[in-house]
Scaffold this active site. Structure first.
Site, short mmCIF file in Angstrom:
data_model
loop_
_atom_site.label_atom_id
_atom_site.label_comp_id
_atom_site.label_asym_id
_atom_site.label_seq_id
_atom_site.Cartn_x
_atom_site.Cartn_y
_atom_site.Cartn_z
CB VAL A 62 -0.94 0.03 1.23
CG1 VAL A 62 -1.81 1.28 1.20
CG2 VAL A 62 -1.79 -1.22 1.28
CG ASP A 114 -9.12 -9.70 8.83
OD1 ASP A 114 -9.00 -10.27 9.94
OD2 ASP A 114 -8.16 -9.34 8.14
#
Length: 158
Positions: A22, A131
């Site tokens: 990222v 998650d």
């Protein structure tokens, strides 16, 4: 650092997960909003992984809500899939708690309300976050004098 993608300028790497890296970046054109760009190598995706990624992108398109990190764009080339997300400028809840050592009851209540609101919104779209953990709850601070806003994140979780 990966090369530029069409409408964004990459500034620096901010994270790495099991599915990719990222980078923080910004739009090339005004208003130059900050973004997070996730680079997912196609070679790392199995056929089931590709199908899951398509489902996740489809889900993220539906989730336009104050307490959910917004997907702004996505694209792909021969080697990568790029997912452009709203940039959370105050990190994640895990780092926030570690830095402060304690969370006040009033701030914990605000964060819980924001998270419950996000989960309820997802439920109305028949989407579950698979998650939930502090590192996937991102924070955005709009001004120095205000508490950050909690936003459900991690596009691999929907």
């Amino acid at each position: 650092m990966p090369s530029l993608i069409d409408n964004y300028i990459l500034e620096r790497k901010v994270g790495e997960g099991t599915s990719g890296e990222v980078f923080k970046g910004k739009e090339k054109c005004k208003p130059y909003r900050p973004v997070a760009v996730k680079f997912i190598p196609k070679k790392s995706l199995s056929s089931a992984g590709r199908e899951n990624l398509l489902n996740e992108i489809s889900s993220l398109k539906k989730l336009k809500y104050n307490f959910i990190i917004q997907m702004m764009d996505f694209s792909w080339n021969d080697t990568h899939v790029y997912i452009v997300l709203e940039y959370a400028n105050a990190g994640d809840l895990s780092g926030f708690i570690k830095k402060r050592k304690v969370l006040s009851e009033s701030l914990a209540q605000i964060f819980c309300q924001q998270l419950c609101s996000a989960l309820l919104f997802m439920r109305t779209h028949n989407i579950s976050h698979m998650d939930l953990k502090p590192s996937n709850l991102l924070l955005h601070k709009f001004s120095p004098n205000r508490n950050p806003v909690l936003k459900a994140g991690n596009e691999n979780a929907f």
